[in-house]
Scaffold this motif. Structure first.
Motif, PDB file in Angstrom:
ATOM      1  N   ARG A  22       0.840  -1.201   0.000  1.00  0.00           N
ATOM      2  CA  ARG A  22       0.000   0.000   0.000  1.00  0.00           C
ATOM      3  C   ARG A  22       0.875   1.252   0.000  1.00  0.00           C
ATOM      4  O   ARG A  22       0.798   2.104   0.882  1.00  0.00           O
ATOM      5  CB  ARG A  22      -0.961  -0.016   1.200  1.00  0.00           C
ATOM      6  CG  ARG A  22      -2.330   0.540   0.844  1.00  0.00           C
ATOM      7  CD  ARG A  22      -3.405   0.041   1.781  1.00  0.00           C
ATOM      8  NE  ARG A  22      -3.071   0.212   3.189  1.00  0.00           N
ATOM      9  CZ  ARG A  22      -3.118   1.380   3.830  1.00  0.00           C
ATOM     10  NH1 ARG A  22      -3.496   2.462   3.201  1.00  0.00           N
ATOM     11  NH2 ARG A  22      -2.791   1.439   5.100  1.00  0.00           N
ATOM     12  N   VAL A  23       1.735   1.312  -1.024  1.00  0.00           N
ATOM     13  CA  VAL A  23       2.624   2.445  -1.195  1.00  0.00           C
ATOM     14  C   VAL A  23       2.311   3.035  -2.559  1.00  0.00           C
ATOM     15  O   VAL A  23       2.281   2.318  -3.549  1.00  0.00           O
ATOM     16  CB  VAL A  23       4.091   1.959  -1.131  1.00  0.00           C
ATOM     17  CG1 VAL A  23       5.008   2.940  -1.804  1.00  0.00           C
ATOM     18  CG2 VAL A  23       4.509   1.721   0.310  1.00  0.00           C
ATOM     19  N   GLY A  24       2.030   4.321  -2.617  1.00  0.00           N
ATOM     20  CA  GLY A  24       1.686   4.958  -3.892  1.00  0.00           C
ATOM     21  C   GLY A  24       2.942   5.367  -4.632  1.00  0.00           C
ATOM     22  O   GLY A  24       3.820   5.997  -4.061  1.00  0.00           O
ATOM     23  N   MET A  25       3.029   4.961  -5.895  1.00  0.00           N
ATOM     24  CA  MET A  25       4.239   5.280  -6.658  1.00  0.00           C
ATOM     25  C   MET A  25       3.856   6.110  -7.879  1.00  0.00           C
ATOM     26  O   MET A  25       2.910   5.789  -8.586  1.00  0.00           O
ATOM     27  CB  MET A  25       4.911   3.970  -7.088  1.00  0.00           C
ATOM     28  CG  MET A  25       6.135   4.153  -7.934  1.00  0.00           C
ATOM     29  SD  MET A  25       7.648   3.867  -6.983  1.00  0.00           S
ATOM     30  CE  MET A  25       8.881   4.080  -8.266  1.00  0.00           C
ATOM     31  N   ILE A  58      -5.419   4.752  -3.336  1.00  0.00           N
ATOM     32  CA  ILE A  58      -5.335   3.568  -2.480  1.00  0.00           C
ATOM     33  C   ILE A  58      -5.059   3.959  -1.029  1.00  0.00           C
ATOM     34  O   ILE A  58      -4.784   3.101  -0.201  1.00  0.00           O
ATOM     35  CB  ILE A  58      -4.254   2.577  -2.975  1.00  0.00           C
ATOM     36  CG1 ILE A  58      -2.871   3.235  -2.991  1.00  0.00           C
ATOM     37  CG2 ILE A  58      -4.595   2.051  -4.366  1.00  0.00           C
ATOM     38  CD1 ILE A  58      -1.733   2.248  -3.237  1.00  0.00           C
ATOM     39  N   GLU A  59      -5.146   5.248  -0.742  1.00  0.00           N
ATOM     40  CA  GLU A  59      -4.835   5.766   0.589  1.00  0.00           C
ATOM     41  C   GLU A  59      -3.508   5.190   1.069  1.00  0.00           C
ATOM     42  O   GLU A  59      -3.442   4.472   2.070  1.00  0.00           O
ATOM     43  CB  GLU A  59      -5.969   5.451   1.562  1.00  0.00           C
ATOM     44  CG  GLU A  59      -7.214   6.205   1.178  1.00  0.00           C
ATOM     45  CD  GLU A  59      -8.389   5.942   2.090  1.00  0.00           C
ATOM     46  OE1 GLU A  59      -8.552   4.779   2.510  1.00  0.00           O
ATOM     47  OE2 GLU A  59      -9.123   6.887   2.371  1.00  0.00           O
ATOM     48  N   PRO A  60      -2.442   5.528   0.359  1.00  0.00           N
ATOM     49  CA  PRO A  60      -1.144   4.911   0.648  1.00  0.00           C
ATOM     50  C   PRO A  60      -0.601   5.396   1.980  1.00  0.00           C
ATOM     51  O   PRO A  60      -0.899   6.498   2.421  1.00  0.00           O
ATOM     52  CB  PRO A  60      -0.261   5.417  -0.497  1.00  0.00           C
ATOM     53  CG  PRO A  60      -0.876   6.719  -0.900  1.00  0.00           C
ATOM     54  CD  PRO A  60      -2.352   6.566  -0.679  1.00  0.00           C
ATOM     55  N   GLY A 101      -1.175  15.021   4.095  1.00  0.00           N
ATOM     56  CA  GLY A 101      -0.325  14.653   5.216  1.00  0.00           C
ATOM     57  C   GLY A 101       0.363  13.308   5.077  1.00  0.00           C
ATOM     58  O   GLY A 101       0.833  12.734   6.049  1.00  0.00           O
ATOM     59  N   VAL A 102       0.439  12.787   3.841  1.00  0.00           N
ATOM     60  CA  VAL A 102       1.046  11.473   3.664  1.00  0.00           C
ATOM     61  C   VAL A 102       2.569  11.612   3.556  1.00  0.00           C
ATOM     62  O   VAL A 102       3.083  12.557   2.946  1.00  0.00           O
ATOM     63  CB  VAL A 102       0.449  10.767   2.417  1.00  0.00           C
ATOM     64  CG1 VAL A 102       0.703  11.559   1.153  1.00  0.00           C
ATOM     65  CG2 VAL A 102       1.000   9.361   2.277  1.00  0.00           C
ATOM     66  N   THR A 108       2.057  -1.830  -7.739  1.00  0.00           N
ATOM     67  CA  THR A 108       2.043  -1.010  -6.530  1.00  0.00           C
ATOM     68  C   THR A 108       0.611  -0.611  -6.154  1.00  0.00           C
ATOM     69  O   THR A 108       0.342  -0.302  -5.003  1.00  0.00           O
ATOM     70  CB  THR A 108       2.884   0.281  -6.689  1.00  0.00           C
ATOM     71  OG1 THR A 108       2.327   1.059  -7.736  1.00  0.00           O
ATOM     72  CG2 THR A 108       4.322  -0.024  -7.000  1.00  0.00           C
ATOM     73  N   LEU A 109      -0.282  -0.626  -7.138  1.00  0.00           N
ATOM     74  CA  LEU A 109      -1.679  -0.283  -6.837  1.00  0.00           C
ATOM     75  C   LEU A 109      -2.447  -1.476  -6.288  1.00  0.00           C
ATOM     76  O   LEU A 109      -3.634  -1.364  -6.014  1.00  0.00           O
ATOM     77  CB  LEU A 109      -2.364   0.256  -8.091  1.00  0.00           C
ATOM     78  CG  LEU A 109      -1.867   1.635  -8.537  1.00  0.00           C
ATOM     79  CD1 LEU A 109      -2.366   1.976  -9.929  1.00  0.00           C
ATOM     80  CD2 LEU A 109      -2.304   2.712  -7.554  1.00  0.00           C
ATOM     81  N   GLY A 110      -1.768  -2.623  -6.187  1.00  0.00           N
ATOM     82  CA  GLY A 110      -2.402  -3.764  -5.530  1.00  0.00           C
ATOM     83  C   GLY A 110      -2.942  -4.818  -6.468  1.00  0.00           C
ATOM     84  O   GLY A 110      -3.660  -5.707  -6.025  1.00  0.00           O
TER      85      GLY A 110
END
Lengths: 346, 283
Positions: free
Chosen positions: A75-78, A153-155, A187-188, B183-185
């Protein structure tokens, strides 16, 4: 809930991309990884994303071992330099992708996904473009879609790999400010890779500078800029003028110019640095090292002076009022740097 | 705007496609001599029989059975090629293994082989006393001298079309796009089905269209393995040859015209589908 990278190493074949890198990003922090190409900054980011596995070391987030999780579980946004959007999907479906691939049990309802996509479109200011395809958007718009897609995805952490590298200068500056606003709103925790020192210093809470796979300095932009740890960083942060000098008995000699040095200055051959805009131009009778004026040009609000000193070209960038009348092409002047930093010559 | 400007504008425009008239003339002449005139002859010849005669020829049950076999087997073979070709292209593009170059070269072999040679080779293998045919006969599957044999031959002939259409497009698929999906699952399955396949679907369709077109017209490799039983394993091109041997030129042309019309309709649909898919992603 902070990100901790503990002595991470990675080699590609015999080429070491990362050597024993340790750093920490605090909850909600905006951290820039800055370095020239080949410094390992992108490799580090890809390790954080789970797209690359390190040879050694540990990565934890809020105490949880990230390396034990696959890329899809982190759950990491790239966000990628070249956007990496799904070309056959509309903007809305691109943004919804991360939610729509969730297992049925945790997948939000269609209506809920639609609402979230709407919120994100507002956040990235693309409300009217949801039915467009990526090919119908400008580069800046595409990158904003990519960011919205990563945020959907609310990373727990946002990773950006030179996100503005493919955009032109004006769009870059606008997007930079805007990204900082989005970060402050959401705030991420954000890790941002760039080779552009101006971007890093302008945007980040802290800057980590990498060179040849090693972390060479980390700190707040102001601190790093004002007190670079070594000659490489001073040079890399931009606008640097380097002179060769010699220190003996508390006195620095550059050409025929002598000036006292602080007690902790290195002895012997030194590289003396100052910033392009931090110098006073004096007449030949005055203080400073001798320089011949070769040329002069207006550059934005400043004036660029092309000089030659000690047989090497150097460039100063001064406000118009700081350039005296006698500093004209063909003339000779003395340059007195306001502040010199000395590093032992390599 | 002055006249000079207009002229300059026109000159610039012409410069975009240099030699338009010459190249168009060559294209049209070429197309006429090679494609349009023979097709026109084919379109005119059957009407010697009169509308009624053409209708009777085309609705003759042996002709209908041949049509059904030709187009049915070609469709099944093209569909099989879509799956097999995709797998072969995937292996060649995505994996590095010893012999990859060799496999890459082998793919084109059905192009180079005289079709009759392919037909004889396939027959030898799949005949009831051939190595594979005996094995299959043992479990009760008759391959050679049956519609299944026709499908096998057509699949063999069509495979390179799909592989060569998909391969370059698959190579172009941006790895970062797949990484973004991860990465998006997205699971591996979701990544392939929702990201990779849609990107290469136009290429698959193009390859399938070519394989189908080739399979419909294929003659040499099929007649050996098919057994050519009327109503069972007799393909339409063979029927044309039979009619020609009976000096029934108009009847042969009627069957040919029927094939032409059906093929054209199917290829047109495939093409439109492909254009629609491509336009969706390229805008």
């Amino acid at each position: 809930m902070s990100l901790i990278v503990n002595s991470v190493s990675k080699a590609f074949g015999r080429y070491p991309a990362l050597a024993d890198v340790s750093l920490e990003a605090r909850q909600g922090e905006f951290l820039a990884l800055l370095g020239p190409s080949g410094s390992g900054k992108t490799t580090l980011l890809r390790i954080l994303a789970g797209l690359e596995a390190p040879d050694g070391g540990a990565v934890t987030f809020g105490g949880e071992d990230l390396l034990a999780l696959s890329a899809r579980e982190r759950r990491v946004g790239m966000v990628f330099q070249h956007y990496a959007l799904f070309r056959h999907m509309t903007v809305a479906r691109n943004i919804a992708f991360g939610l729509s691939v969730r297992p049925r049990a945790t997948r939000p309802s269609k209506a809920e996904i639609g609402r979230r996509v709407g919120d994100l479109l507002r956040l990235v200011q693309l409300e009217d473009l949801e039915t467009r395809y990526p090919s119908q958007l400008s580069g800046g718009q595409r990158q904003r879609v990519a960011l919205a897609r990563a945020l959907a995805i609310e990373p727990r952490m946002l990773l950006l790999d030179e996100p503005f590298g493919a955009l032109d200068a004006k769009v870059r500056r606008d997007l930079r400010r805007w990204l900082r606003r989005v970060h402050d709103e959401t705030g991420v925790t954000t890790v941002f890779v760039t080779h552009d020192q101006e971007e890093a210093l302008d945007l980040a809470d802290r800057v980590a500078i990498l060179k040849d796979g090693r972390l060479v300095q980390i700190g707040e932009p102001q601190a790093v800029y004002n007190a670079p740890a070594d000659a490489f960083i001073y040079d890399f942060l931009g606008g640097a003028v380097r002179l060769r000098g010699h220190v003996a008995a508390g006195v620095l000699a550059i050409g025929d110019w002598r000036t006292p040095t602080p007690d902790d200055a290195p002895q012997g051959g030194v590289d003396a640095f100052f910033r392009q805009d931090q110098a006073v131009i004096n007449g030949v009778e005055g203080e400073g090292f001798l320089a011949a004026v070769k040329g002069m040009a207006q550059r934005g609000p400043a004036i660029r002076l092309d000089l030659e000193a000690l047989g090497e070209p150097l460039e100063l960038l001064l406000a118009a009022g700081e350039v005296p009348d006698f500093a004209r092409p063909g003339g000779t002047v003395r340059i007195a740097p306001r502040q010199l930093r000395l590093f032992a010559a390599a | 705007m002055t006249l000079a400007n207009v002229r300059a504008g026109r000159r610039r425009q012409a410069g975009v496609l240099p030699g338009f008239r010459l190249s168009m003339a060559i294209t049209l002449t070429w197309l006429s001599v090679i494609v349009l005139i023979p097709l026109a002859a084919l379109a005119i010849r059957p009407w010697e029989l009169g509308l009624d005669g053409v209708w009777r020829t085309l609705t003759d049950e042996r002709v209908v059975a041949a049509f059904r076999l030709s187009f049915g087997a070609a469709a099944v073979a093209a569909a099989a090629d879509a799956v097999l070709g995709l797998i072969v292209a995937w292996a060649i593009v995505r994996y590095r293994f010893p012999g990859r170059r060799l496999l890459d070269a082998l793919v084109d072999l059905p192009f180079a082989l005289p079709t009759a040679v392919a037909g004889i080779a396939l027959t030898a293998i799949y005949a009831p006393d051939g190595p594979l045919g005996a094995l299959l006969a043992h479990v009760g599957v008759k391959t050679a001298y049956s519609p299944l044999g026709v499908v096998i031959a057509l699949t063999f002939i069509g495979l390179p079309f799909v592989v060569r259409a998909v391969q370059p497009v698959l190579e172009e698929v941006d790895r970062e796009v797949e990484e973004a999906a991860r990465t998006l699952g997205a699971s591996d399955y979701q990544r392939i089905v929702r990201v990779v396949l849609p990107a290469i679907l136009p290429a698959i369709l193009a390859g399938v269209g070519l394989a189908f077109a080739r399979a419909v017209g294929e003659y040499g490799s099929v007649i050996f393995i098919a057994g050519n039983l009327p109503m069972v394993s007799e393909i339409a091109p063979l029927l044309i040859v039979i009619k020609l041997e009976q000096y029934n030129y108009a009847g042969a042309a009627a069957v040919g015209l029927g094939m032409l019309v059906i093929s054209f309709a199917i290829l047109l649909v495939l093409n439109l589908l492909q254009t629609w898919l491509t336009r969706r992603s390229r805008g």
